[in-house]
Design a protein around this motif. Sequence first.
Motif, short mmCIF file in Angstrom:
data_model
loop_
_atom_site.label_atom_id
_atom_site.label_comp_id
_atom_site.label_asym_id
_atom_site.label_seq_id
_atom_site.Cartn_x
_atom_site.Cartn_y
_atom_site.Cartn_z
N VAL A 1 0.84 -1.21 0.00
CA VAL A 1 0.00 0.00 0.00
C VAL A 1 0.87 1.25 0.00
O VAL A 1 0.63 2.20 -0.76
N HIS B 1 2.72 1.49 -3.57
CA HIS B 1 1.93 1.66 -4.80
C HIS B 1 0.74 2.60 -4.66
O HIS B 1 0.13 2.93 -5.69
N CYS B 2 0.43 3.03 -3.45
CA CYS B 2 -0.81 3.82 -3.27
C CYS B 2 -0.59 5.13 -2.51
O CYS B 2 -1.58 5.77 -2.14
N THR B 3 0.63 5.50 -2.23
CA THR B 3 0.87 6.73 -1.46
C THR B 3 1.89 7.62 -2.18
O THR B 3 2.64 7.17 -3.05
N GLY C 1 5.45 6.35 -1.75
CA GLY C 1 5.84 5.33 -2.72
C GLY C 1 6.17 5.93 -4.07
O GLY C 1 7.14 5.53 -4.72
N ARG C 2 5.36 6.89 -4.51
CA ARG C 2 5.64 7.54 -5.79
C ARG C 2 6.99 8.27 -5.75
O ARG C 2 7.70 8.34 -6.76
N THR D 1 7.52 -4.07 -8.66
CA THR D 1 6.32 -4.19 -7.81
C THR D 1 6.65 -5.06 -6.61
O THR D 1 7.50 -5.95 -6.69
#
Length: 338
Positions: free
Chosen positions: A192, A195-197, A200-201, A278
């Motif tokens: 999470v 890939h979702c915050t 992470g980006r 990933t």
Amino acid sequence: MTAPATPELKEERPGFGRFLRWDTVVGVLLVAAFLAGTGTTEGFSDSVNLSSALNDTAEIALLALPMTLLVVAGQVDLSVASMLGLSSALAGSLWDAGWTFEMLLPVCLVVGVLGGLLNGWLVTRVGLPSLAVTIGTLTLYRGLASVVLGDKAVADFPETYAQWAGNTETVPGTFVPYPIALFAVLAVAVAVVLHCTGFGRSLFAIGAQEDAAYFAGVRVKRIKLILFAFSGFMASFAGIVYTLRYGSARADNGLGLELTVVASVLLGGVDFDGGKGTLGGAVAGVLLIGVLNNLLTLKDVSHEIQVIVTGVLLIVSVLTPRVIALVTARRQRRPATS
């Protein structure tokens, strides 16, 4: 002049290419290896063996979580296995000195964080490459482990914790050992974050182009420091799990394990140059190596051969995605030059 229609067609190709991504290929290979083991090796699919195979990957899986984040950000930590050994040696020394397990656990974890912060400080403040830094601390932490415990082996840890780390007790109704269940929870949390915050980006941005990420406002040094601290923490925790699982604290625990961790992450499609990968692919890489090692063990293949297999997989995992990318790039350039 208007552009030709061929670029429009090229937009269609990446959509199908998603099904041929390297991490997807590794997932397919994992399923194929499991089916092959079930069909060719007696006892492979037994719940007892599957539980043992999963538990044998516990420390590798735990170490692969921070390693994935680091490699995505264009960094690497080769000192994780040595920190695992230092944590194990420190736990054994403190236990031998009369400390309770509840007292020594936080001390070991703090030492792991401090070791990670040292790596991060040398990378972010001194400006040294992470590969060189962690090769140095790999030796440093293993040496400290030998100083702390010497050549002794300390055993007789609390039975409750030893059973938790072993595969004699599993999650009720399943063959999943408790360390793997804990890993699954942590893996979901890390996935999470990755890939979702925004954090992470930022890791992908740093790995793809660090200077551009910095000028875009990403706190590059702070993020790297956090990643190395997290790596040290998880390495120390993995050292405790390793010690309890084998029932022995030794300075050489986990020796050479860092190569298997790196091989698992790269095999899962995380690009060593950073910016791609990933967590699901990394987890698939961990499980694939675990399945292969278990199959080789059941077939009485020596540990030395298993190490060779891991080395070959490491080379393949680095080389194959690059060959695929090169071939794909050449194919995509052909219409433009014709």
